[in-house]
Structure formats: structure tokens, C-alpha cells
Design a protein around this motif. Structure first.
Motif, mmCIF file in Angstrom:
data_model
loop_
_atom_site.group_PDB
_atom_site.id
_atom_site.type_symbol
_atom_site.label_atom_id
_atom_site.label_comp_id
_atom_site.label_asym_id
_atom_site.label_seq_id
_atom_site.Cartn_x
_atom_site.Cartn_y
_atom_site.Cartn_z
ATOM 1 N N ILE A 98 -8.791 -78.054 -41.610
ATOM 2 C CA ILE A 98 -8.113 -77.088 -40.731
ATOM 3 C C ILE A 98 -8.448 -75.663 -41.132
ATOM 4 O O ILE A 98 -8.782 -74.824 -40.292
ATOM 5 C CB ILE A 98 -6.581 -77.309 -40.783
ATOM 6 N N ASN A 99 -8.362 -75.384 -42.432
ATOM 7 C CA ASN A 99 -8.491 -74.007 -42.911
ATOM 8 C C ASN A 99 -9.909 -73.452 -42.801
ATOM 9 O O ASN A 99 -10.085 -72.267 -42.497
ATOM 10 C CB ASN A 99 -8.020 -73.923 -44.368
ATOM 11 N N ASP A 100 -10.901 -74.276 -43.063
ATOM 12 C CA ASP A 100 -12.273 -73.768 -43.024
ATOM 13 C C ASP A 100 -12.667 -73.270 -41.632
ATOM 14 O O ASP A 100 -13.141 -72.135 -41.487
ATOM 15 C CB ASP A 100 -13.252 -74.830 -43.522
ATOM 16 N N PRO A 101 -12.498 -74.091 -40.586
ATOM 17 C CA PRO A 101 -12.844 -73.563 -39.249
ATOM 18 C C PRO A 101 -11.940 -72.431 -38.793
ATOM 19 O O PRO A 101 -12.385 -71.525 -38.070
ATOM 20 C CB PRO A 101 -12.725 -74.793 -38.343
ATOM 21 N N LEU A 102 -10.667 -72.447 -39.201
ATOM 22 C CA LEU A 102 -9.755 -71.370 -38.810
ATOM 23 C C LEU A 102 -10.206 -70.041 -39.411
ATOM 24 O O LEU A 102 -10.226 -69.011 -38.719
ATOM 25 C CB LEU A 102 -8.329 -71.688 -39.260
ATOM 26 N N SER A 103 -10.586 -70.057 -40.685
ATOM 27 C CA SER A 103 -11.028 -68.811 -41.318
ATOM 28 C C SER A 103 -12.314 -68.299 -40.672
ATOM 29 O O SER A 103 -12.479 -67.089 -40.474
ATOM 30 C CB SER A 103 -11.230 -69.022 -42.827
ATOM 31 N N LEU A 104 -13.218 -69.200 -40.316
ATOM 32 C CA LEU A 104 -14.451 -68.779 -39.653
ATOM 33 C C LEU A 104 -14.173 -68.272 -38.246
ATOM 34 O O LEU A 104 -14.776 -67.281 -37.798
ATOM 35 C CB LEU A 104 -15.442 -69.944 -39.609
ATOM 36 N N ASP A 105 -13.257 -68.923 -37.549
ATOM 37 C CA ASP A 105 -12.906 -68.471 -36.194
ATOM 38 C C ASP A 105 -12.330 -67.059 -36.225
ATOM 39 O O ASP A 105 -12.597 -66.259 -35.315
ATOM 40 C CB ASP A 105 -11.885 -69.425 -35.565
ATOM 41 N N ARG A 106 -11.554 -66.748 -37.231
ATOM 42 C CA ARG A 106 -10.984 -65.405 -37.337
ATOM 43 C C ARG A 106 -12.073 -64.362 -37.564
ATOM 44 O O ARG A 106 -12.051 -63.286 -36.955
ATOM 45 C CB ARG A 106 -9.957 -65.375 -38.471
ATOM 46 N N ALA A 107 -13.038 -64.680 -38.427
ATOM 47 C CA ALA A 107 -14.149 -63.762 -38.653
ATOM 48 C C ALA A 107 -14.980 -63.605 -37.380
ATOM 49 O O ALA A 107 -15.406 -62.491 -37.033
ATOM 50 C CB ALA A 107 -15.018 -64.268 -39.801
ATOM 51 N N THR A 108 -15.188 -64.707 -36.673
ATOM 52 C CA THR A 108 -15.977 -64.667 -35.442
ATOM 53 C C THR A 108 -15.270 -63.867 -34.351
ATOM 54 O O THR A 108 -15.908 -63.105 -33.613
ATOM 55 C CB THR A 108 -16.260 -66.095 -34.949
ATOM 56 N N SER A 109 -13.957 -64.009 -34.250
ATOM 57 C CA SER A 109 -13.196 -63.225 -33.274
ATOM 58 C C SER A 109 -13.318 -61.731 -33.550
ATOM 59 O O SER A 109 -13.433 -60.919 -32.624
ATOM 60 C CB SER A 109 -11.719 -63.641 -33.293
ATOM 61 N N THR A 110 -13.297 -61.382 -34.829
ATOM 62 C CA THR A 110 -13.454 -59.976 -35.206
ATOM 63 C C THR A 110 -14.835 -59.466 -34.818
ATOM 64 O O THR A 110 -14.979 -58.362 -34.277
ATOM 65 C CB THR A 110 -13.221 -59.804 -36.713
ATOM 66 N N SER A 161 -6.435 -67.495 -34.110
ATOM 67 C CA SER A 161 -7.640 -66.704 -34.376
ATOM 68 C C SER A 161 -7.837 -65.601 -33.338
ATOM 69 O O SER A 161 -8.848 -64.905 -33.381
ATOM 70 C CB SER A 161 -8.877 -67.612 -34.399
ATOM 71 N N ASP A 162 -6.880 -65.431 -32.416
ATOM 72 C CA ASP A 162 -6.982 -64.333 -31.463
ATOM 73 C C ASP A 162 -6.409 -63.068 -32.108
ATOM 74 O O ASP A 162 -5.407 -63.102 -32.797
ATOM 75 C CB ASP A 162 -6.254 -64.660 -30.146
ATOM 76 N N ILE A 163 -7.069 -61.961 -31.849
ATOM 77 C CA ILE A 163 -6.737 -60.704 -32.515
ATOM 78 C C ILE A 163 -5.431 -60.130 -31.969
ATOM 79 O O ILE A 163 -5.239 -60.018 -30.758
ATOM 80 C CB ILE A 163 -7.893 -59.701 -32.335
ATOM 81 N N GLN A 164 -4.547 -59.747 -32.899
ATOM 82 C CA GLN A 164 -3.268 -59.175 -32.497
ATOM 83 C C GLN A 164 -3.449 -57.740 -32.013
ATOM 84 O O GLN A 164 -4.376 -57.028 -32.428
ATOM 85 C CB GLN A 164 -2.298 -59.204 -33.679
ATOM 86 N N PRO A 165 -2.550 -57.288 -31.117
ATOM 87 C CA PRO A 165 -2.650 -55.912 -30.602
ATOM 88 C C PRO A 165 -2.686 -54.848 -31.688
ATOM 89 O O PRO A 165 -3.371 -53.829 -31.540
ATOM 90 C CB PRO A 165 -1.399 -55.787 -29.727
ATOM 91 N N SER A 166 -1.978 -55.065 -32.810
ATOM 92 C CA SER A 166 -1.948 -54.063 -33.881
ATOM 93 C C SER A 166 -3.286 -53.928 -34.593
ATOM 94 O O SER A 166 -3.545 -52.923 -35.265
ATOM 95 C CB SER A 166 -0.859 -54.423 -34.900
ATOM 96 N N PHE A 167 -4.146 -54.927 -34.445
ATOM 97 C CA PHE A 167 -5.455 -54.915 -35.097
ATOM 98 C C PHE A 167 -6.493 -54.172 -34.251
ATOM 99 O O PHE A 167 -7.491 -53.662 -34.770
ATOM 100 C CB PHE A 167 -5.893 -56.364 -35.332
ATOM 101 N N ARG A 168 -6.266 -54.094 -32.962
ATOM 102 C CA ARG A 168 -7.278 -53.563 -32.044
ATOM 103 C C ARG A 168 -7.604 -52.087 -32.277
ATOM 104 O O ARG A 168 -8.792 -51.726 -32.299
ATOM 105 C CB ARG A 168 -6.830 -53.796 -30.607
ATOM 106 N N PRO A 169 -6.621 -51.195 -32.459
ATOM 107 C CA PRO A 169 -6.984 -49.780 -32.698
ATOM 108 C C PRO A 169 -7.822 -49.593 -33.959
ATOM 109 O O PRO A 169 -8.694 -48.710 -34.004
ATOM 110 C CB PRO A 169 -5.630 -49.087 -32.818
#
Length: 214
Positions: free
Chosen positions: A153-165, A114-122
Motif C-alpha cells: 500500500i505504502n510504496d505506490p501511495l508514496s510514488l503517487d504523491r510524488a507523481t501528483s506533485t 494522493s490528490d494535492i490539497q488546496p493549501s499546497f497549491r500556492p
């Protein structure tokens, strides 16, 4: 056809046929007004009210809508299209006048992370700048996974990705109060989970930005 419904239908037809010379925003508002008029006339018929009154009220509700497509929104759409060109990110205007960014997994997050990749940051940097310039806009971020694994597994992972964003955007000066996050797990696939390509498409983040009419 009963007279109240006929009035509403005529309103829709007149508005639709008159849309040729309108801007995109005007066209959407006019169609919304016509649909509202039809709904208002139908309500008037069912409740015994006056058809004309119901159509007028319905037209007002339809014209208000939920979001508007302002110059700010069009500018940000063009900027995001330029910023994401060649990345696989899709930038579109939704039917209800939201700006939608569909970010595939190869840009946004690594598998099971769920950590943002470098390509996503710009991309997020550019998006945050547009949000700072449009204080009336609000954002929804929705995370998705493929069907590998289970909901636990999938439910918290999907939420963690949205939260990281969201956290990335707030770190760049966007108020967290303007951003709603949600995780849908694997429940809303856009491709088959039977292939690796399909699973990669389903592992995604969707960002919606909307400007409410004041």
C-alpha cells in the motif's frame, strides 16, 4: 604520516582557514577542492603516483562538485521561504547545494490520498514560477508514508504523491523531463511511528532542486 597525505591535509587546512572572507558559494567550492586534494593525494600514494599530481587532480574534481548555488538558487530560496512562512514547510540549502522543501502531510496530502490539497497549491505555484525562470535547474520529488499499512500500500501511495506533485508543476509550464519522482514508502522515517505526531511527520513530500554547473 606519509608525504602525499601530508600535502593533501595541508591543502584542506589552508583552504578551511582561508574561508573566513569568502562568500558561502566560494567557501563550499574551496572546501570541496581541499577535500578533493586530500583524496587525490591519497590515491596517488596508494597507486604509486606523484603526490603533487594527485592532489591537483583531486582539487579540480572537488571544486567541480555536482551542483552550484547561484543567484537564481538563492533568489528562489528566499522566495520560497517567504511563500511558506507559517505553513510548516521547511526550506533549506543542502550540503551539496540543493534547495530542499520538506512539506508535511497537513499541507500536502490527506491521509491515504494522493490528490494535492488546496493549501499546497500556492506553494507549488510559486515553486513552478521559479523553475520557469531557471531552465538549468532539475528537480527530484520524493514521497514518503508512515508505517501504517504494508509496503504493498505504502510504496505506490508514496510514488503517487510524488507523481501528483510533478503533474501539478508540469501543468504550470515546467518540463516533465526536468523532474524525477520516487516513492520511498515508510522506509525513511524522520520521527517515531509510535505516536500520531511522529506518523504525521513521516507522511511527507520532499522536493529537491539543483542547478548543475555548466
Amino acid at each position: 604520516m606519509r608525504k602525499p597525505l601530508l600535502i593533501g591535509t595541508v591543502a584542506v587546512v589552508m583552504l578551511a582557514t582561508g574561508c573566513a572572507d569568502m562568500s558561502e558559494t566560494q567557501r563550499r567550492t574551496a572546501i570541496g577542492a581541499g577535500a578533493g586534494a586530500l583524496g587525490g593525494a591519497a590515491i596517488g600514494a596508494m597507486t604509486g603516483g606523484r603526490a603533487g599530481t594527485g592532489a591537483v587532480i583531486g582539487a579540480g574534481v572537488g571544486a567541480l562538485g555536482t551542483y552550484i548555488w547561484s543567484q537564481h538558487m538563492e533568489k528562489q530560496k528566499q522566495e520560497m521561504q517567504a511563500a511558506t512562512q507559517g505553513t510548516g514547510v521547511t526550506v533549506t540549502q543542502t550540503a551539496d547545494n540543493q534547495l530542499k522543501l520538506d512539506i508535511p502531510s497537513d499541507i500536502s496530502f490527506a491521509t491515504n490520498r494522493s490528490d494535492i490539497q488546496p493549501s499546497f497549491r500556492p506553494i507549488l505555484d510559486r515553486f513552478a514560477e521559479g523553475l520557469r525562470n531557471n531552465p538549468n535547474a532539475e528537480v527530484r520529488i520524493i514521497g514518503h508514508t508512515d508505517s501504517t499499512g504494508n509496503d504493498a500500500i505504502n510504496d505506490p501511495l508514496s510514488l503517487d504523491r510524488a507523481t501528483s506533485t510533478r503533474n501539478y508543476l508540469t501543468a504550470r509550464g515546467v518540463s516533465g523531463a526536468r523532474i524525477h519522482v520516487d516513492g520511498r514508502g515508510s522506509r525513511e522515517p524522520i520521527a517515531s511511528n509510535d505516536t500520531a505526531e511522529g506518523r504525521a511527520r513521516n507522511r511527507r513530500v520532499e522536493i529537491f532542486m539543483g542547478e548543475r554547473q555548466g
